[in-house]
Enzyme design. Structure first.
Site, PDB file in Angstrom:
ATOM      1  N   HIS A   1       0.837  -1.211   0.000  1.00 28.14           N
ATOM      2  CA  HIS A   1       0.000   0.000   0.000  1.00 28.14           C
ATOM      3  C   HIS A   1       0.871   1.260   0.000  1.00 28.14           C
ATOM      4  CE1 HIS A   1      -3.142  -2.686   2.132  1.00 28.14           C
ATOM      5  NE2 HIS A   1      -3.662  -2.382   0.954  1.00 28.14           N
TER       6      HIS A   1
ATOM      7  N   LYS B   1     -16.099  -7.038   5.672  1.00 23.35           N
ATOM      8  CA  LYS B   1     -14.937  -7.398   6.483  1.00 23.35           C
ATOM      9  C   LYS B   1     -15.159  -7.135   7.968  1.00 23.35           C
ATOM     10  CE  LYS B   1     -11.477  -6.817   2.900  1.00 23.35           C
ATOM     11  NZ  LYS B   1     -10.254  -6.154   2.444  1.00 23.35           N
TER      12      LYS B   1
ATOM     13  N   ARG C   1      -3.298  -6.469  -7.789  1.00 24.89           N
ATOM     14  CA  ARG C   1      -2.090  -7.304  -7.684  1.00 24.89           C
ATOM     15  C   ARG C   1      -2.066  -8.371  -8.764  1.00 24.89           C
ATOM     16  NH1 ARG C   1      -3.511  -9.004  -1.842  1.00 24.89           N
ATOM     17  NH2 ARG C   1      -5.474  -8.908  -2.973  1.00 24.89           N
TER      18      ARG C   1
ATOM     19  N   SER D   1      -3.365  -8.046   3.451  1.00 22.33           N
ATOM     20  CA  SER D   1      -3.552  -7.749   4.870  1.00 22.33           C
ATOM     21  C   SER D   1      -3.948  -9.023   5.619  1.00 22.33           C
ATOM     22  CB  SER D   1      -4.621  -6.665   5.035  1.00 22.33           C
ATOM     23  OG  SER D   1      -4.224  -5.501   4.364  1.00 22.33           O
TER      24      SER D   1
HETATM   25  N1  COA Z   1      -0.269  -4.196  -1.599  1.00 19.92           N
HETATM   26  C1  COA Z   1      -0.687  -5.008  -0.638  1.00 19.92           C
HETATM   27  N2  COA Z   1      -1.963  -5.430  -0.522  1.00 19.92           N
HETATM   28  C2  COA Z   1      -2.802  -4.989  -1.432  1.00 19.92           C
HETATM   29  C3  COA Z   1      -2.434  -4.133  -2.448  1.00 19.92           C
HETATM   30  C4  COA Z   1      -1.102  -3.726  -2.530  1.00 19.92           C
HETATM   31  N3  COA Z   1      -0.665  -2.903  -3.465  1.00 19.92           N
HETATM   32  N4  COA Z   1      -3.517  -3.874  -3.186  1.00 19.92           N
HETATM   33  C5  COA Z   1      -4.513  -4.534  -2.640  1.00 19.92           C
HETATM   34  N5  COA Z   1      -4.086  -5.221  -1.592  1.00 19.92           N
HETATM   35  C6  COA Z   1      -4.853  -6.136  -0.755  1.00 19.92           C
HETATM   36  C7  COA Z   1      -5.061  -5.698   0.647  1.00 19.92           C
HETATM   37  O1  COA Z   1      -4.000  -6.141   1.455  1.00 19.92           O
HETATM   38  C8  COA Z   1      -6.380  -6.341   0.983  1.00 19.92           C
HETATM   39  O2  COA Z   1      -6.176  -7.660   1.399  1.00 19.92           O
HETATM   40  P1  COA Z   1      -7.287  -8.456   2.285  1.00 19.92           P
HETATM   41  O3  COA Z   1      -8.447  -8.715   1.393  1.00 19.92           O
HETATM   42  O4  COA Z   1      -6.552  -9.663   2.685  1.00 19.92           O
HETATM   43  O5  COA Z   1      -7.664  -7.574   3.433  1.00 19.92           O
HETATM   44  C9  COA Z   1      -7.123  -6.327  -0.336  1.00 19.92           C
HETATM   45  O6  COA Z   1      -6.136  -6.243  -1.325  1.00 19.92           O
HETATM   46  C10 COA Z   1      -7.989  -5.131  -0.535  1.00 19.92           C
HETATM   47  O7  COA Z   1      -7.957  -4.339   0.597  1.00 19.92           O
HETATM   48  P2  COA Z   1      -7.802  -2.810   0.662  1.00 19.92           P
HETATM   49  O8  COA Z   1      -6.962  -2.272  -0.448  1.00 19.92           O
HETATM   50  O9  COA Z   1      -7.388  -2.468   2.044  1.00 19.92           O
HETATM   51  O10 COA Z   1      -9.251  -2.339   0.359  1.00 19.92           O
HETATM   52  P3  COA Z   1     -10.664  -2.992   0.584  1.00 19.92           P
HETATM   53  O11 COA Z   1     -11.031  -3.778  -0.611  1.00 19.92           O
HETATM   54  O12 COA Z   1     -10.801  -3.631   1.903  1.00 19.92           O
HETATM   55  O13 COA Z   1     -11.450  -1.619   0.621  1.00 19.92           O
HETATM   56  C11 COA Z   1     -13.245  -0.126   0.591  1.00 19.92           C
HETATM   57  C12 COA Z   1     -12.766  -1.540   0.325  1.00 19.92           C
HETATM   58  C13 COA Z   1     -13.060   0.226   2.059  1.00 19.92           C
HETATM   59  C14 COA Z   1     -12.491   0.877  -0.265  1.00 19.92           C
HETATM   60  C15 COA Z   1     -14.713  -0.119   0.172  1.00 19.92           C
HETATM   61  O14 COA Z   1     -15.395  -1.146   0.858  1.00 19.92           O
HETATM   62  C16 COA Z   1     -15.358   1.208   0.472  1.00 19.92           C
HETATM   63  O15 COA Z   1     -15.243   2.130  -0.319  1.00 19.92           O
HETATM   64  N6  COA Z   1     -16.036   1.278   1.647  1.00 19.92           N
HETATM   65  C17 COA Z   1     -16.709   2.473   2.104  1.00 19.92           C
HETATM   66  C18 COA Z   1     -18.212   2.250   1.981  1.00 19.92           C
HETATM   67  C19 COA Z   1     -18.596   2.207   0.518  1.00 19.92           C
HETATM   68  O16 COA Z   1     -18.498   3.185  -0.196  1.00 19.92           O
HETATM   69  N7  COA Z   1     -19.074   1.025   0.094  1.00 19.92           N
HETATM   70  C20 COA Z   1     -19.474   0.814  -1.288  1.00 19.92           C
HETATM   71  C21 COA Z   1     -18.313   0.365  -2.127  1.00 19.92           C
HETATM   72  S1  COA Z   1     -18.857   0.021  -3.775  1.00 19.92           S
END
Ligand code: COA
Length: 173
Positions: free
Chosen positions: A17, A41, A93, A131
Site C-alpha cells: 500500500h 470485512k 495485484r 492484509s
Molecule cells: N499491496 C498489498 N496489498 C494490497 C495491495 C497492494 N498494493 N492492493 C490490494 N491489496 C490487498 C489488501 O492487502 C487487501 O487484502 P485483504 O483482502 O486480505 O484484506 C485487499 O487487497 C484489498 O484491501 P484494501 O486495499 O485495504 O481495500 P478494501 O477492498 O478492503 O477496501 C473499501 C474496500 C473500504 C475501499 C470499500 O469497501 C469502500 O469504499 N467502503 C466504504 C463504503 C462504501 O463506499 N461502500 C461501497 C463500495 S462500492
C-alpha cells in the site's frame, strides 16, 4: 494532474500500500488516503488505529506534503463528493483482484457518474502480500517486518500478544 483519492481498509497497511501511495504522489499533486470500512470485512484494528498506523507509516516512508490521511464511516463516493474529487485509485495485484475491483468501480460510478477509477498495478515485489496474510502470520507469533512498516509490525505483535494471553488463560480454566 491534481488530486486522487485512494480508499482502502488498510487492516493493516502493508509495504505494498505504501509503495502505491508514494507512486501516486509522483503522479498527482495531492493524494487523499481514505481509511474506510467495508461491510464484507471484520476488522482487527479500529478506524482510528488504522488511520494512526497509516500516518506513522507514511511519515517513516518519507511522504511529505501532498499526502493526507482521513478516516471515514461514509460511502466513499460521498467522501469524494465532499472533497470535490473525481478520481479514485485502486491497486490490482493479480487477475484474482479484478472481478471484485470491477464490481466496486462499477457501483461507485453508478452512485456518482462523474467519478472515474484508475487502476494501478501493485509492484510485483509486493504482489503476494495481503492484509489477511499479514494478520495470519502475526496471529501465530510470526515476524511481519518483511510485509509491513515497523510501527505496524509492532502494533500487530501487541494486538496478538494480548489475544494469545487471553487464549492461554482460557485454556487453563
Ligand atoms: N499491496 C498489498 N496489498 C494490497 C495491495 C497492494 N498494493 N492492493 C490490494 N491489496 C490487498 C489488501 O492487502 C487487501 O487484502 P485483504 O483482502 O486480505 O484484506 C485487499 O487487497 C484489498 O484491501 P484494501 O486495499 O485495504 O481495500 P478494501 O477492498 O478492503 O477496501 C473499501 C474496500 C473500504 C475501499 C470499500 O469497501 C469502500 O469504499 N467502503 C466504504 C463504503 C462504501 O463506499 N461502500 C461501497 C463500495 S462500492
Amino acid at each position: 494532474m491534481s488530486a486522487i483519492l485512494y480508499p482502502g481498509s488498510f487492516d493493516p497497511v502493508t509495504h505494498g500500500h505504501i509503495d502505491v501511495i508514494l507512486r501516486l504522489r509522483k503522479l498527482f499533486s495531492r493524494v487523499l488516503v481514505l481509511v474506510a470500512d467495508s461491510r464484507r470485512k471484520q476488522y482487527l484494528f479500529s478506524t482510528e488505529e488504522r488511520v494512526e498506523m497509516m500516518q506513522k507509516a507514511l511519515k517513516t516512508a518519507g511522504a511529505k506534503n501532498g499526502v493526507d490521511v482521513f478516516g471515514s464511516k461514509m460511502l466513499t463516493v460521498d467522501f469524494a463528493k465532499k472533497e470535490k474529487i473525481n478520481l479514485i485509485a485502486r491497486s490490482v495485484r493479480t487477475v484474482a483482484d479484478w472481478e471484485y475491483e470491477y464490481a466496486m468501480a462499477d457501483a461507485n460510478r453508478k452512485l456518482l457518474p462523474s467519478l472515474e477509477t484508475l487502476f494501478i498495478m501493485a509492484d510485483p515485489k509486493f504482489g503476494f502480500i495481503s492484509s489477511t496474510l499479514v494478520r495470519e502470520v502475526a496471529a501465530f507469533g510470526g515476524d511481519t517486518k518483511e510485509f509491513v512498516p515497523p510501527n505496524v509490525a509492532k502494533a500487530l505483535a501487541e494486538k496478538y500478544k494480548r489475544g494469545r494471553k487471553c487464549f492461554q488463560n482460557e485454556r487453563r480454566v
